[in-house]
Write a protein that holds these residues in place. Structure first.
Motif, PDB file in Angstrom:
ATOM      1  N   THR A   1     -35.583 160.122 123.390  1.00  0.00           N
ATOM      2  CA  THR A   1     -35.205 161.521 123.296  1.00  0.00           C
ATOM      3  C   THR A   1     -34.754 161.986 121.904  1.00  0.00           C
ATOM      4  O   THR A   1     -35.271 162.987 121.413  1.00  0.00           O
ATOM      5  CB  THR A   1     -34.097 161.825 124.336  1.00  0.00           C
TER       6      THR A   1
ATOM      7  N   GLU B   1     -37.135 164.852 120.113  1.00  0.00           N
ATOM      8  CA  GLU B   1     -36.692 166.241 120.136  1.00  0.00           C
ATOM      9  C   GLU B   1     -36.019 166.637 118.828  1.00  0.00           C
ATOM     10  O   GLU B   1     -36.103 167.788 118.406  1.00  0.00           O
ATOM     11  CB  GLU B   1     -35.717 166.465 121.300  1.00  0.00           C
TER      12      GLU B   1
ATOM     13  N   TRP C   1     -37.026 169.609 115.495  1.00  0.00           N
ATOM     14  CA  TRP C   1     -36.002 170.650 115.320  1.00  0.00           C
ATOM     15  C   TRP C   1     -35.566 170.696 113.846  1.00  0.00           C
ATOM     16  O   TRP C   1     -35.495 171.773 113.227  1.00  0.00           O
ATOM     17  CB  TRP C   1     -34.804 170.338 116.240  1.00  0.00           C
TER      18      TRP C   1
ATOM     19  N   GLU D   1     -28.325 168.034 124.533  1.00  0.00           N
ATOM     20  CA  GLU D   1     -28.745 169.162 123.703  1.00  0.00           C
ATOM     21  C   GLU D   1     -30.221 169.024 123.330  1.00  0.00           C
ATOM     22  O   GLU D   1     -30.978 169.993 123.385  1.00  0.00           O
ATOM     23  CB  GLU D   1     -27.885 169.242 122.429  1.00  0.00           C
ATOM     24  N   PHE D   2     -30.626 167.797 122.978  1.00  0.00           N
ATOM     25  CA  PHE D   2     -32.037 167.581 122.627  1.00  0.00           C
ATOM     26  C   PHE D   2     -32.942 167.905 123.808  1.00  0.00           C
ATOM     27  O   PHE D   2     -33.969 168.555 123.662  1.00  0.00           O
ATOM     28  CB  PHE D   2     -32.249 166.124 122.203  1.00  0.00           C
TER      29      PHE D   2
ATOM     30  N   LEU E   1     -33.446 171.582 124.435  1.00  0.00           N
ATOM     31  CA  LEU E   1     -34.100 172.396 123.404  1.00  0.00           C
ATOM     32  C   LEU E   1     -35.303 173.133 123.983  1.00  0.00           C
ATOM     33  O   LEU E   1     -35.526 174.296 123.692  1.00  0.00           O
ATOM     34  CB  LEU E   1     -34.586 171.505 122.250  1.00  0.00           C
TER      35      LEU E   1
ATOM     36  N   ARG F   1     -27.746 175.888 120.135  1.00  0.00           N
ATOM     37  CA  ARG F   1     -27.686 176.032 118.682  1.00  0.00           C
ATOM     38  C   ARG F   1     -29.059 176.235 118.055  1.00  0.00           C
ATOM     39  O   ARG F   1     -29.159 176.577 116.889  1.00  0.00           O
ATOM     40  CB  ARG F   1     -27.020 174.791 118.064  1.00  0.00           C
ATOM     41  N   SER F   2     -30.103 175.982 118.821  1.00  0.00           N
ATOM     42  CA  SER F   2     -31.438 176.157 118.254  1.00  0.00           C
ATOM     43  C   SER F   2     -31.845 177.619 118.373  1.00  0.00           C
ATOM     44  O   SER F   2     -31.595 178.270 119.380  1.00  0.00           O
ATOM     45  CB  SER F   2     -32.443 175.298 119.004  1.00  0.00           C
ATOM     46  N   ILE F   3     -32.473 178.132 117.304  1.00  0.00           N
ATOM     47  CA  ILE F   3     -32.913 179.529 117.337  1.00  0.00           C
ATOM     48  C   ILE F   3     -34.420 179.603 117.598  1.00  0.00           C
ATOM     49  O   ILE F   3     -35.007 180.670 117.576  1.00  0.00           O
ATOM     50  CB  ILE F   3     -32.602 180.233 116.002  1.00  0.00           C
ATOM     51  N   PHE F   4     -35.044 178.470 117.814  1.00  0.00           N
ATOM     52  CA  PHE F   4     -36.498 178.461 117.916  1.00  0.00           C
ATOM     53  C   PHE F   4     -36.960 178.660 119.364  1.00  0.00           C
ATOM     54  O   PHE F   4     -36.292 178.208 120.286  1.00  0.00           O
ATOM     55  CB  PHE F   4     -37.052 177.155 117.339  1.00  0.00           C
ATOM     56  N   PRO F   5     -38.072 179.347 119.515  1.00  0.00           N
ATOM     57  CA  PRO F   5     -38.543 179.597 120.889  1.00  0.00           C
ATOM     58  C   PRO F   5     -38.916 178.293 121.591  1.00  0.00           C
ATOM     59  O   PRO F   5     -39.298 177.320 120.952  1.00  0.00           O
ATOM     60  CB  PRO F   5     -39.785 180.468 120.696  1.00  0.00           C
TER      61      PRO F   5
END
Lengths: 388, 507, 163
Positions: free
Chosen positions: A344, A348, A352, B88-89, B92, B122-126
Motif C-alpha cells: 500500500t 499509493e 501522490w 490515508e493511502f 486516496l 489531505r490530497s487535493i487530487f481527483p
C-alpha cells in the motif's frame, strides 16, 4: 593510472574473446579456486572486504557464507538488471569483458556449492546479452562451463534470463520472483534467499560488478585487493558519470576517489564551464549532494557519513541552470511508474508525491506541500516490503 | 512455551505462531486487510505493522514469528501513526460510498478508519473512477473500493486452484481482473470471495442492495447441507425499516471461521440454501390427526393412547435432526422397548473441486453410525403397531423412503414429526409439527466425528414444540439437558454447550 | 482466429524450458518469443503462451501486463522509445520527445496511420553516459539531438537503414 581490475578491455580491446582473456591471466583464478576447499574460497573473498556493488554494499564473502552446506540444489544468480537511473556500468563488463563475469560466476558457484547460475539481464539489453551469450558458448566449448570443469569434478551451468522492463526486478527478491516467471513483486523476508531463494532453493544474488571482482581476488589474493582503496571499502569501483559533464562515461578508479577528481579530471568538468548545482552520487535513489560535498571520497562509508550513499556508483551531475524541482518531479514520476503495486504505502504514496511535486513545478504549489511531502515520505520509508 | 510482552503485559504463549495469531488468541486487535487464516501470508497491506523492541523498523504482525522474550507494542504512537498512514493511502482513491455499499457495517476499512484513521483528506487530487462490473452470474466487482489485498486471488489460486483472477498492470494502475467468468460460475466455492473481501469491492449480485447488515442479527450455525459440518454465520432479519424491503427471516449464510477445523469457507450450495428456510407454504404449524388440523390436547391424547397400547413399536431416527431430537426418540424406544432404525442418507456426486464437501447430504448421519443403529432397509418385518418417524424428507434415499412409507401405512398408530406436509405426514395418523433448522438449538456430529452446536436464532414458531416435550412433557427443561444425558450415557463423556463452544469437540 | 505455435516453435520453447526446473519460469522468455512471432501480446497470444506452458491464463496475463516491454497493442514497424529519465532529460531528451510528437503527429503510446512508427516515452535505458538515448526496436541510438533524430526518421521512412 591505477590498474584495471574490471575494465580489462582498456588493456586489450579484444579481451571479450577467450584467447585474449586467458592471455591476461583469465581463468587462472578459477583454476586456483578449484584447487582450494570451497570454504577457503569464501574465506578469501571475506578477507578481501569485497562489498556488493549493486547498491547496498553488503560484504560479499559474508553473504556467500550464509548459504547452507547441505546437499540441496543451490543457485547463484547474477543481477544484471541495471535499471537504477544513472547506472550504466555492468553492461560494459558484460559486453566487453564477459569472461571475467563468467569466471566469477563459476568460482562463486564452486564456493557456495551452486551448480546452476543465471544472469538476469534487463530486457532492453538484448545486444549486451548477445555478446555475453557468445562468451558463454566459448566458455562451454573450452570446458570452463558445463560438466566436470577443468577435470575438477565440479559442474556448473550458466543461463541468461532476460527481464522485460521492470525496475523493481533489480531488488533481489523481485528478481527471484521474475526469474521464477512471476511478476517482479518483492517477497517478504524472512525467509532470506540463502534459505529459500529461486525455485524454493538456497540462492545468492550478486551484482555483475561484484562477481567480476572475484577472479582477480582469488588469482592475486585478498591481500592484493586490500591494497586498493580505503579500509573496509577496498577494490576499484566503476563510476558511471552522466548529466552535465563534458566527458560522460564509465571510469574504473580506486574506491574512495574524490567526487571532484571523478567529475573534473575524468569526466572533463562541467558543460560550458558552468557551476555545479547538485550531484546524485549513487544512482537516483541516493540523496542529493551539493557542491560543498565535492571533496567527499566516493566510497560506502564516506558517503554514508555525509547522509547519502554510494549505491551503484552512478553519478548524475547537474549544473546551475538545472531546475531541481523538475528533476524531482521526473524522479518521483519514475518511482510511481516503477512501483510494483504490491504494498500500500509505495503503490499509493509515490503517485501522490509525484502529483504534488509536478504541481509545484507547474507553479500550482500550495502552502504546506513541502511538509506534506516529508510526511508522506515518512509514511513510506521503512514500512514497505522491499527496501527500494 | 515462551514468555513475551505485549503492550507491557506479560504473556506465556506457544511457539511457532505469528504475532498476529498470538494477539488474536489474546483478543488484542491487530488491524489487517491481506492476512486471512485460510490463505498464504502476503504482507502487502501494511496495516498490521507493530513495534518490536530492538527492531529498527516496524514489523508486519502477520508474518513475524514470536520469539522468546520478544517485546511487542501494538498501540504505541508510532504504530498508531503507521495505521493512520496506511488508511490515508488507501482512502486516496476510495470513494467512501458507504451509504450505498453493501459491506457497510461489516467493512474492515470502515471500522479501522473509525478506530485509527484520518479525519481530514489531505490530497487535493481527483479520485480515479472505475465502472462497477457484474463479472459473473454470482459476483460483482467494484474496483473503486478495492484495497488490493489479493485475498480473492489467493483463494482462487491456493484453495480452489481454479485461477480465475489475477492482478494486471502494476503500481497505482494495478487492478484485479477476472479472466474466466464462466469458470467462476462453475466454481462451487466462488462466492467465498465476497466474504473474503475486507471491503465492498467484491459482492454477491444476489445480496446487492438487499439488506443493511446492521439490521440483521447474527447467529452461528452448522450447515445442514452435507455431513462436512461447516460453520455458518446466519443473518436473521429481526428489525424492519421503511427503507428496508421485507426479506427474510433468513437473510443470508456466510462462512464462520473454525480454527480447530482449520475451515474458513463454505460451498456455494450451502450458502445459497438459506432461501429454502424462508418458504413457508407447506409448513406444518399445528398437529394434524388423519389429515385434519387438531388441538394439542387431542394430539397428546392420541400419543398417550398409542404408547399405552402395548403394541410392538418402531422408531425411525433422522440424519437431518439434531443429536437432541434423535436422542429423545432413542429414549422413547428404550423406555418402550421399541426397535430403532435409521434411514440411509442421500448421496450426491462431488463437484470439482470438492475440497471438504461430503457425498452424504445430511448433517447428523455420523451420530447414527456411531450408535450402530440398524438400517431401516435391513428391517425384516415391517409390521409394527406403533411407528414414530422423525423428519428426514429430502435427506434420505428412495429405498429408505419406500420402507418408511410401508411402515407408516401398516401401523395402527403412525406418528410423524415433520417440518412440512410431506408423503410421511400424509400417510400417518398423527403429524406433529417439528421445528426446522435455525428454530432450535441442537448439536450435529460431522463426518470427522466432531460434535458442534448450531444455534436456533429464530426460536420456535407458535404451535411448534420440540419432540422431547411431546414425548416427555416437563422431564427436560431444555435441549442442553438432553445433550448432557446423551453424552454421559452414549459417549461416556460429560458435554455441555459451553464445553462444545463455538468450534465443537472432536469425539 | 486464435493464434498458434508451430511444431518448430514448440521445439524452441521446449529448449527454453530446459533451462529451468519448472515451466512457470519460462513465462518471460516465452512471452518474448511470442511477441517476436505475433508482433504484440494480444489476449490470444496470452492464451497461446498459457496453453503451451500449461499455465493458468490468469498467471500469464498478470505477467504480460506487469512488464512494460510486452506490447499489449500492435506497434508500428519502428517502435521508437525515448528515454526521458533524469540523465537523458538533463541532456535534452524532453525536447527530442516533443519534437518527435510533432513530427509524427502522435502522442506517447500511439502509432502513425501508416503503421510505420510507434512513439513511446520510456524509463531509464541504462545508457546514461551517451544521453539522450533512444531505442528503436532492439537497437540503441545514443547521444541523440533533434537534428540526428530528424535524419534517422527520414532514413527509416526511406528504408535506407533497418533496425
Amino acid at each position: 593510472m591505477s590498474e584495471y581490475v574490471l575494465f580489462k578491455h582498456l588493456i586489450d580491446p579484444e579481451v571479450r574473446e577467450l584467447a585474449h582473456y586467458v592471455k591476461l591471466g583469465g581463468y587462472e583464478g578459477l583454476k586456483k579456486a578449484l584447487g582450494m576447499e570451497p570454504v577457503e574460497v569464501v574465506e578469501e573473498v571475506k578477507k578481501s572486504n569485497l562489498r556488493g556493488r549493486g547498491g547496498a554494499g553488503f560484504p560479499c564473502g559474508l553473504k556467500w557464507s550464509f548459504m547452507p552446506k547441505d546437499d540441496r540444489q543451490k543457485y547463484f544468480v547474477c543481477n544484471a538488471d541495471e535499471g537504477e537511473p544513472g547506472t550504466f556500468k555492468d553492461r560494459y563488463i558484460m559486453s566487453d569483458n564477459p569472461h571475467q563475469l563468467i569466471e566469477g560466476m563459476v568460482i562463486g558457484g564452486f564456493a557456495m556449492g551452486a551448480t546452476i547460475g543465471y544472469v538476469y539481464i534487463r530486457g532492453e539489453f538484448q545486444f549486451v546479452a548477445d555478446q555475453l551469450q557468445k562468451a558463454v558458448d566459448e566458455a562451454y566449448e573450452a570446458g570452463y562451463l558445463g560438466k566436470n570443469i577443468l577435470g575438477s569434478g565440479f559442474d556448473f551451468d550458466l543461463y541468461l534470463h532476460m527481464g522485460a522492463g521492470a525496475y523493481i526486478c533489480g531488488e533481489e527478491t523481485g528478481l527471484i520472483q521474475s526469474l521464477e516467471g512471476h511478476t517482479g513483486q518483492p517477497r517478504l523476508k524472512p525467509p532470506f534467499p540463502a534459505q529459500v531463494g529461486v525455485f524454493g532453493k538456497p540462492t545468492t544474488v550478486n551484482n555483475v560488478e561484484t562477481i567480476a571482482c572475484v577472479p582477480d581476488i582469488i588469482r592475486k589474493g585478498a591481500n592484493w585487493f586490500l591494497t586498493i582503496g580505503p579500509e573496509r571499502n577496498n577494490g576499484t569501483k566503476i563510476y558511471a558519470v552522466s548529466g552535465h559533464v563534458n566527458n560522460p562515461g564509465v571510469f574504473e578508479l580506486p574506491m574512495g576517489t574524490s567526487l571532484r577528481e571523478i567529475i573534473f579530471e575524468h569526466a572533463g568538468g562541467i558543460l560550458d564551464g558552468k557551476k555545479v548545482k547538485a550531484i546524485i552520487p549513487g544512482g537516483s535513489s541516493a540523496p542529493v549532494l551539493g557542491p560543498e560535498h565535492l571533496d567527499v571520497a566516493m566510497d560506502f562509508d564516506s558517503l554514508k557519513e555525509v547522509g547519502s550513499m554510494l549505491g551503484s556508483g552512478a553519478i548524475i551531475v547537474m549544473h546551475e541552470d538545472t531546475c531541481i524541482v523538475e528533476v524531482f518531479a521526473r524522479l518521483a514520476e519514475f518511482y510511481a511508474h516503477e512501483s510494483c503495486g504490491q504494498c500500500t504505502p509505495c503503490r499509493e504514496g509515490t503517485p501522490w508525491m509525484a502529483k504534488i511535486i509536478r504541481n509545484i513545478e507547474n507553479g500550482d504549489g500550495r502552502e504546506g506541500d513541502i511538509e506534506l511531502l516529508y510526511d508522506i515520505c515518512e509514511k513510506i520509508i521503512g514500512r514497505t516490503i522491499c527496501p527500494l | 512455551m515462551m514468555n513475551i510482552k505485549i503492550d507491557n503485559k506479560e504473556h506465556s504463549v506457544e511457539e511457532g505462531q505469528t504475532i498476529l495469531e498470538v494477539c488474536r488468541n489474546l483478543d488484542i486487535e491487530i488491524p489487517h486487510f491481506c492476512y486471512h487464516p485460510g490463505l498464504s501470508i502476503a504482507g502487502n497491506c501494511r496495516m498490521c505493522l507493530v513495534e518490536v523492541k530492538g527492531m529498527p523498523k516496524l514489523m508486519t504482525a502477520c508474518s513475524t514469528m514470536v520469539q522468546d522474550k520478544m517485546e511487542i507494542f501494538t498501540d504505541s504512537d508510532v504504530v498508531k501513526e503507521a495505521r493512520k498512514g496506511v488508511l490515508e493511502f488507501i482512502l486516496l482513491d476510495h470513494p467512501v460510498d458507504c451509504p450505498i455499499c453493501d459491506k457497510s457495517g461489516e467493512c474492515d476499512l470502515q471500522n479501522y478508519n473509525f478506530d485509527y484513521g484520518i479525519d481530514q483528506r489531505r490530497s487535493i487530487f481527483p479520485k480515479e473512477r472505475h465502472k462497477v462490473e457484474k463479472i459473473s452470474e454470482k459476483i460483482y466487482k467494484n474496483d473503486n473500493r478495492c484495497v488490493l489485498c489479493t485475498r480473492c486471488i489467493r483463494f482462487l489460486d491456493e484453495v480452489t486452484k481454479t485461477h480465475e483472477f489475477t492482478t494486471i498492470e502494476r503500481g497505482s494502475h494495478t487492478h484485479i481482473t477476472c479472466v474466466d467468468p464462466e469458470g467462476l460460475d462453475q466454481n462451487p466455492f466462488a462466492s467465498n470471495i465476497a466474504d473474503l473481501c475486507p471491503v465492498g469491492a467484491l459482492g454477491l449480485n444476489e445480496f446487492r442492495f438487499k439488506k443493511r447488515v446492521w439490521l440483521t442479527e447474527h447467529v452461528r450455525a452448522v450447515c445442514p447441507g452435507c455431513e462436512a459440518g461447516c460453520n455458518l454465520t446466519v443473518d436473521l432479519h429481526t428489525k424492519q425499516t421503511p427503507l428496508d424491503p421485507n426479506v427474510g427471516p433468513v437473510v443470508r449464510f456466510t462462512s464462520a471461521d473454525n480454527y480447530s477445523m482449520q475451515r474458513f469457507f463454505i460451498c456455494d450450495e450451502g450458502r445459497y440454501s438459506y432461501s429454502g428456510y424462508n418458504e413457508t407454504e407447506r409448513r406444518l404449524l399445528h398437529p394434524e390427526l388423519d389429515g385434519e388440523e387438531t388441538t394439542n390436547g387431542k394430539a397428546k391424547a392420541f400419543l398417550k393412547e398409542a404408547l399405552s397400547s402395548e403394541l410392538t413399536g418402531a422408531v425411525v431416527l433422522s440424519p437431518l435432526a439434531s443429536v437432541e431430537e434423535n436422542y429423545a426418540a432413542i429414549l422413547l424406544a428404550e423406555q418402550m422397548g421399541y426397535d430403532l432404525y435409521r434411514p440411509s442418507p442421500f448421496r450426491k456426486d462431488l463437484p470439482e473441486p470438492a475440497l471438504f464437501i461430503e457425498k452424504i447430504k445430511a448433517p447428523n448421519h455420523r451420530m447414527m453410525k456411531l450408535l450402530e443403529v440398524p438400517k431401516v432397509t435391513d428391517m425384516e418385518s415391517s409390521d409394527y403397531g406403533v411407528v414414530l418417524v422423525l423428519n428426514s424428507i429430502g435427506s434420505i434415499r428412495d429405498n429408505s423412503l419406500v420402507k418408511i412409507l410401508s411402515l407408516l401405512k401398516r401401523a395402527k398408530y403412525s406418528i410423524t414429526f415433520e417440518v412440512e406436509r410431506s408423503e410421511f405426514s400424509e400417510n400417518s395418523k398423527l403429524a406433529l409439527p417439528a421445528p426446522m433448522f435455525l428454530e432450535e438449538d441442537g448439536c450435529f456430529i460431522n463426518s470427522s466425528k466432531r460434535i458442534q452446536r448450531s444455534t436456533g436464532g429464530l426460536g420456535y414458531p407458535e404451535g411448534v414444540r420440540p419432540l422431547w416435550e411431546w414425548l416427555f412433557g416437563n422431564r427436560f427443561t431444555n435441549s442442553e439437558s438432553l445433550l448432557t444425558q446423551f453424552s454421559n450415557e452414549k459417549l461416556g463423556i460429560e458435554l455441555s454447550y459451553e464445553k462444545i463452544g463455538k468450534e465443537g469437540v472432536e469425539l | 482466429m486464435s493464434l498458434r505455435f508451430t511444431e518448430q516453435d514448440m521445439q524452441n520453447i521446449e529448449v527454453i524450458c530446459q533451462r529451468y526446473p519448472d515451466k512457470k519460469a519460462a513465462t518471460l522468455p516465452t512471452l518474448h518469443f511470442a511477441q517476436k512471432k505475433f508482433g504484440y501480446i494480444s489476449e490470444d497470444a496470452v492464451k497461446a503462451v498459457a496453453a503451451v506452458l500449461n499455465l493458468p491464463v490468469a498467471h500469464v496475463l498478470g505477467v504480460a501486463t506487469f512488464y512494460t516491454m510486452y506490447n499489449k497493442k500492435p506497434v508500428g514497424k519502428y517502435h521508437i522509445q525515448v528515454c526521458t529519465n533524469i540523465s537523458c532529460a538533463l541532456m535534452g531528451s524532453r525536447e527530442i520527445f516533443q519534437h518527435l510528437r510533432q513530427k509524427l503527429g502522435i502522442a506517447s503510446g500511439e502509432t502513425t496511420e501508416d503503421k510505420l512508427f510507434t512513439l513511446q516515452e520510456v524509463e531509464c535505458l541504462g545508457s546514461c553516459g551517451t544521453a539522450p538515448t533512444i531505442q528503436i526496436n532492439e537497437k540503441y541510438f545514443e547521444s541523440m539531438t533533434v537534428e540526428k533524430i530528424d535524419e534517422l526518421v527520414e532514413s527509416l521512412k526511406k528504408g535506407e537503414i533497418d533496425v
